[in-house]
Design a protein around this motif. Structure first.
Motif, PDB file in Angstrom:
ATOM      1  N   VAL A 178      35.202  42.059  47.374  1.00 25.44           N
ATOM      2  CA  VAL A 178      34.585  42.378  48.665  1.00 25.44           C
ATOM      3  C   VAL A 178      35.312  41.624  49.772  1.00 25.44           C
ATOM      4  O   VAL A 178      35.381  40.390  49.734  1.00 25.44           O
ATOM      5  CB  VAL A 178      33.087  42.005  48.681  1.00 25.44           C
TER       6      VAL A 178
ATOM      7  N   GLN B 232      36.729  47.987  41.801  1.00 24.37           N
ATOM      8  CA  GLN B 232      36.233  48.469  43.084  1.00 24.37           C
ATOM      9  C   GLN B 232      36.595  47.445  44.147  1.00 24.37           C
ATOM     10  O   GLN B 232      36.387  46.236  43.942  1.00 24.37           O
ATOM     11  CB  GLN B 232      34.711  48.645  43.052  1.00 24.37           C
TER      12      GLN B 232
ATOM     13  N   TRP C   1      35.700  46.669  48.109  1.00 23.70           N
ATOM     14  CA  TRP C   1      34.815  47.014  49.206  1.00 23.70           C
ATOM     15  C   TRP C   1      35.157  46.193  50.434  1.00 23.70           C
ATOM     16  O   TRP C   1      35.743  45.113  50.342  1.00 23.70           O
ATOM     17  CB  TRP C   1      33.351  46.745  48.842  1.00 23.70           C
TER      18      TRP C   1
ATOM     19  N   LEU D   6      39.269  53.268  54.030  1.00 27.00           N
ATOM     20  CA  LEU D   6      38.421  54.116  53.191  1.00 27.00           C
ATOM     21  C   LEU D   6      38.955  55.545  53.163  1.00 27.00           C
ATOM     22  O   LEU D   6      39.014  56.180  52.109  1.00 27.00           O
ATOM     23  CB  LEU D   6      36.980  54.091  53.714  1.00 27.00           C
TER      24      LEU D   6
ATOM     25  N   VAL E  11      40.369  51.359  49.874  1.00 27.75           N
ATOM     26  CA  VAL E  11      39.110  50.719  49.476  1.00 27.75           C
ATOM     27  C   VAL E  11      38.131  51.808  49.056  1.00 27.75           C
ATOM     28  O   VAL E  11      38.307  52.986  49.376  1.00 27.75           O
ATOM     29  CB  VAL E  11      38.521  49.847  50.607  1.00 27.75           C
ATOM     30  N   ASP E  12      37.110  51.384  48.348  1.00 32.76           N
ATOM     31  CA  ASP E  12      36.180  52.342  47.736  1.00 32.76           C
ATOM     32  C   ASP E  12      34.839  52.458  48.435  1.00 32.76           C
ATOM     33  O   ASP E  12      34.119  53.425  48.240  1.00 32.76           O
ATOM     34  CB  ASP E  12      35.938  51.936  46.273  1.00 32.76           C
ATOM     35  N   LYS E  13      34.501  51.458  49.246  1.00 29.53           N
ATOM     36  CA  LYS E  13      33.192  51.471  49.890  1.00 29.53           C
ATOM     37  C   LYS E  13      33.235  50.605  51.141  1.00 29.53           C
ATOM     38  O   LYS E  13      33.924  49.577  51.171  1.00 29.53           O
ATOM     39  CB  LYS E  13      32.121  50.931  48.931  1.00 29.53           C
ATOM     40  N   VAL E  14      32.502  51.033  52.173  1.00 30.88           N
ATOM     41  CA  VAL E  14      32.338  50.232  53.387  1.00 30.88           C
ATOM     42  C   VAL E  14      30.864  49.899  53.539  1.00 30.88           C
ATOM     43  O   VAL E  14      30.010  50.789  53.517  1.00 30.88           O
ATOM     44  CB  VAL E  14      32.849  50.986  54.633  1.00 30.88           C
ATOM     45  N   ILE E  15      30.572  48.599  53.678  1.00 30.41           N
ATOM     46  CA  ILE E  15      29.200  48.140  53.861  1.00 30.41           C
ATOM     47  C   ILE E  15      28.923  48.029  55.350  1.00 30.41           C
ATOM     48  O   ILE E  15      29.576  47.248  56.047  1.00 30.41           O
ATOM     49  CB  ILE E  15      28.974  46.765  53.190  1.00 30.41           C
TER      50      ILE E  15
ATOM     51  N   LEU F 193      24.375  44.832  50.238  1.00 29.00           N
ATOM     52  CA  LEU F 193      25.457  44.390  49.363  1.00 29.00           C
ATOM     53  C   LEU F 193      24.922  44.075  47.975  1.00 29.00           C
ATOM     54  O   LEU F 193      25.530  44.467  46.961  1.00 29.00           O
ATOM     55  CB  LEU F 193      26.147  43.175  49.972  1.00 29.00           C
TER      56      LEU F 193
ATOM     57  N   ASN G 132      24.088  47.358  46.137  1.00 31.87           N
ATOM     58  CA  ASN G 132      25.305  48.056  45.709  1.00 31.87           C
ATOM     59  C   ASN G 132      25.989  47.347  44.547  1.00 31.87           C
ATOM     60  O   ASN G 132      26.506  47.994  43.637  1.00 31.87           O
ATOM     61  CB  ASN G 132      26.265  48.194  46.885  1.00 31.87           C
TER      62      ASN G 132
ATOM     63  N   GLU H 168      26.588  49.215  41.019  1.00 28.79           N
ATOM     64  CA  GLU H 168      27.963  49.479  40.595  1.00 28.79           C
ATOM     65  C   GLU H 168      28.298  48.729  39.314  1.00 28.79           C
ATOM     66  O   GLU H 168      28.967  49.267  38.420  1.00 28.79           O
ATOM     67  CB  GLU H 168      28.936  49.092  41.701  1.00 28.79           C
TER      68      GLU H 168
END
Length: 256
Positions: A142, A160, A162, A203, A208-212, A226, A229, A233
């Motif tokens: 992250v 992953q 993020w 993204l 990257v795989d995810k944006v928080i 967070l 998720n 995941e």
């Protein structure tokens, strides 16, 4: 101020939550471990054992300070080789005991000092890249602030990757990019726009795989989202056979 320059400023904001803050707010029973068993304990990288919703995990992250004295102790979040070796020691321990790994990244880059180079900074980063690619446990990385150069990538070879919404992830700082390309570090904002360093841009490019989403530098909503998720995941990643996990990780990075 352009959107990119605003995000660059916010990514570097000193009031952002640190790795140790997330360790306290998201996880239970965090116990910090120290040292690389070779040279020293690097304050710029922290890590240890914890539980996430009852599941044992290993946390490793780059730690910036909250004031000048703390930043001097943390070397302003710029790890030395012993920091990366400590991180690898903890990750190999996690593999031995079957614990998933979660890394938190916030650094302008690895420390470029003479001592760091003498102790093998490049080798330490390269070894982390090699070893993480083959760790037989799930890994989630992250970006919680700056994600700069190989200093960030050394903790980001993950299943992953993020990013928080107002963070950056790049091959080097925009100032460094501008200095190399135009011999003018003052053109950092222009460089940042060319580099595509923001979370939403990365993204779209599937880096990257995810944006928080973020609402301020500290928000209980960010922490809760967070945590939710991460739990979801990790549950999915832990169900994958090891061979599938490693193959997917390999393909993820090979496509670049």
């Amino acid at each position: 101020m352009s959107d990119v320059s605003r995000i660059l400023k916010e990514a570097r904001e000193q009031s952002r939550l640190t790795t140790l803050d997330y360790a306290k707010l998201i996880f239970e029973d965090f116990m910090e471990l120290h040292g690389d068993r070779q040279f020293a304990d690097d304050g710029a990288i922290v890590g240890g054992l914890a539980r996430l919703d009852g599941q044992p995990v290993t946390i490793v992250g780059i730690q910036k300070g909250k004031n000048l004295q703390d930043n001097l102790h943390r070397n302003f979040g710029q790890p030395n080789p012993e920091g990366y070796r400590k991180a690898l020691r903890l990750m190999k321990q996690a593999e031995k005991f079957g614990r998933p790994i979660i890394t938190f990244i916030n650094t302008a880059g690895a420390y470029p000092g003479v001592g760091a180079e003498e102790r093998g900074q490049g080798e330490a980063i390269a070894r982390n890249l090699m070893e993480m690619s083959d760790l037989k446990v799930p890994i989630i990385a992250v970006i919680i602030g700056e994600g700069g150069s190989g200093g960030a990538l050394a903790l980001a070879v993950a299943d992953q990757v993020w990013m928080l919404e107002h963070t950056m992830y790049a091959i080097l700082s925009p100032e460094g990019f501008a200095s190399i390309l135009w011999k003018d570090g003052s053109r950092a904002t222009e460089a940042a726009e060319l580099m595509k360093i923001t979370a939403n841009e990365l993204l779209q490019m599937e880096v990257v795989d995810k944006v928080i989403p973020e609402h301020g530098y500290f928000s209980s909503e960010i922490v809760e989202m967070l945590k939710k998720n991460l739990i979801e995941e990790l549950a999915q990643l832990c169900q994958q056979p090891i061979e599938t996990l490693l193959e997917n990780r390999y393909r993820r990075f090979r496509k670049y």
